[in-house]
Design an enzyme around this catalytic site. Structure first.
Site, short mmCIF file in Angstrom:
data_model
loop_
_atom_site.label_atom_id
_atom_site.label_comp_id
_atom_site.label_asym_id
_atom_site.label_seq_id
_atom_site.Cartn_x
_atom_site.Cartn_y
_atom_site.Cartn_z
N TRP A 47 0.89 -1.15 0.00
CA TRP A 47 0.00 0.00 0.00
C TRP A 47 0.93 1.21 0.00
O TRP A 47 1.70 1.40 0.93
CB TRP A 47 -0.85 0.02 1.27
CG TRP A 47 -2.00 -0.91 1.27
CD1 TRP A 47 -3.30 -0.60 1.09
CD2 TRP A 47 -1.97 -2.33 1.50
NE1 TRP A 47 -4.09 -1.72 1.18
CE2 TRP A 47 -3.29 -2.80 1.43
CE3 TRP A 47 -0.95 -3.26 1.74
CZ2 TRP A 47 -3.62 -4.14 1.59
CZ3 TRP A 47 -1.28 -4.59 1.90
CH2 TRP A 47 -2.60 -5.01 1.83
N TYR A 49 1.12 5.11 -0.03
CA TYR A 49 0.35 6.33 0.15
C TYR A 49 1.25 7.51 0.49
O TYR A 49 2.07 7.42 1.40
CB TYR A 49 -0.67 6.15 1.28
CG TYR A 49 -1.71 5.10 1.00
CD1 TYR A 49 -2.43 5.10 -0.19
CD2 TYR A 49 -1.96 4.10 1.92
CE1 TYR A 49 -3.39 4.14 -0.44
CE2 TYR A 49 -2.92 3.13 1.67
CZ TYR A 49 -3.63 3.16 0.49
OH TYR A 49 -4.57 2.19 0.23
N ARG A 51 2.27 10.82 2.27
CA ARG A 51 1.90 11.49 3.51
C ARG A 51 3.09 12.31 4.00
O ARG A 51 4.23 11.96 3.74
CB ARG A 51 1.57 10.48 4.63
CG ARG A 51 0.44 9.53 4.37
CD ARG A 51 -0.90 10.19 4.67
NE ARG A 51 -1.98 9.23 4.72
CZ ARG A 51 -2.61 8.71 3.69
NH1 ARG A 51 -2.22 9.03 2.47
NH2 ARG A 51 -3.60 7.87 3.84
N LYS A 80 -1.00 -0.96 -4.27
CA LYS A 80 -2.30 -0.32 -4.15
C LYS A 80 -2.05 1.17 -3.97
O LYS A 80 -1.32 1.59 -3.07
CB LYS A 80 -3.07 -0.87 -2.94
CG LYS A 80 -4.41 -0.20 -2.75
CD LYS A 80 -5.09 -0.74 -1.51
CE LYS A 80 -6.33 0.07 -1.18
NZ LYS A 80 -6.82 -0.20 0.16
N ILE A 81 -2.65 1.94 -4.87
CA ILE A 81 -2.44 3.39 -4.89
C ILE A 81 -3.79 4.09 -4.96
O ILE A 81 -4.68 3.65 -5.68
CB ILE A 81 -1.60 3.79 -6.12
CG1 ILE A 81 -0.20 3.21 -5.99
CG2 ILE A 81 -1.55 5.29 -6.32
CD1 ILE A 81 0.69 3.49 -7.15
N GLY A 106 -10.37 2.83 -3.86
CA GLY A 106 -11.66 3.43 -4.19
C GLY A 106 -11.80 4.89 -3.83
O GLY A 106 -12.43 5.66 -4.54
N GLY A 107 -11.23 5.30 -2.73
CA GLY A 107 -11.29 6.71 -2.36
C GLY A 107 -12.61 7.14 -1.78
O GLY A 107 -13.38 6.35 -1.23
N GLY A 133 -14.54 -0.09 -1.30
CA GLY A 133 -15.40 -0.53 -0.21
C GLY A 133 -16.65 0.32 -0.09
O GLY A 133 -17.73 -0.07 -0.51
N ARG A 134 -16.49 1.50 0.46
CA ARG A 134 -17.64 2.33 0.81
C ARG A 134 -18.56 2.63 -0.37
O ARG A 134 -19.74 2.80 -0.21
CB ARG A 134 -17.19 3.62 1.49
CG ARG A 134 -16.58 4.63 0.54
CD ARG A 134 -15.94 5.77 1.27
NE ARG A 134 -14.56 5.36 1.45
CZ ARG A 134 -13.71 5.96 2.23
NH1 ARG A 134 -14.05 7.02 2.89
NH2 ARG A 134 -12.49 5.52 2.35
#
Length: 156
Positions: A47, A49, A51, A80-81, A106-107, A133-134
């Protein structure tokens, strides 16, 4: 890694926050995990990310492509980006990953039209898959939206 294998895992994963003050430590830890996982035949998912202070002033497309390239160079099998920019920028991300497969996160929760368009762009840009997901589980009709997403994924 050994615990994951004993539990029946088919892969292991690790998160790296590029730009973080802990980036170097995370890269070192990833190397140990990757080496041990590959020794026993487990693929490794990274993953990646952005930051922290190290990303200030840098564009999202640059950071996504940079993260994908780092994943390739450190031996990740899948990266995963989170990136939902223009299709040409998504293509750049996938190209930067080389043989490392790209999965786009998914964001934020989107309306259905935007979500499906983004997914079409990601898949046509060369993504190997999605991690959403969401946008499925919080949808009023999760089965219907999941079937629409599935149709896009398997129409390649």
């Amino acid at each position: 890694v050994e615990e994951a294998k004993a539990l029946g895992a088919v892969a292991v994963g690790f998160t790296i926050y590029i730009g973080s003050i802990h980036e170097e430590k995370m890269l070192v830890e990833f190397e140990k995990i990757q080496r041990n996982a590959h020794k026993i035949g487990l693929p490794v998912i990274c993953w990646m990310y952005p930051r922290g202070k190290g990303i200030k002033g840098k564009k999202n497309d640059y950071l996504a492509a940079y993260g994908a390239r780092i994943a390739l160079e450190i031996g990740a099998d899948i990266v995963k980006i989170h990136f939902d920019g223009k299709k040409k920028d998504m293509e750049w991300v996938v190209k930067s990953a080389g043989k490392t497969r790209v999965i786009f996160a998914g964001g934020a929760k989107e309306n259905e039209t935007i979500l499906l368009k983004t997914i079409k762009n990601q898949i046509s840009a060369g993504a190997s898959g999605l991690a959403i997901g969401r946008n499925i589980w919080q949808n009023e009709t999760p089965i219907k939206i999941a079937n629409k997403v599935r149709k896009i994924l398997y129409s390649k």
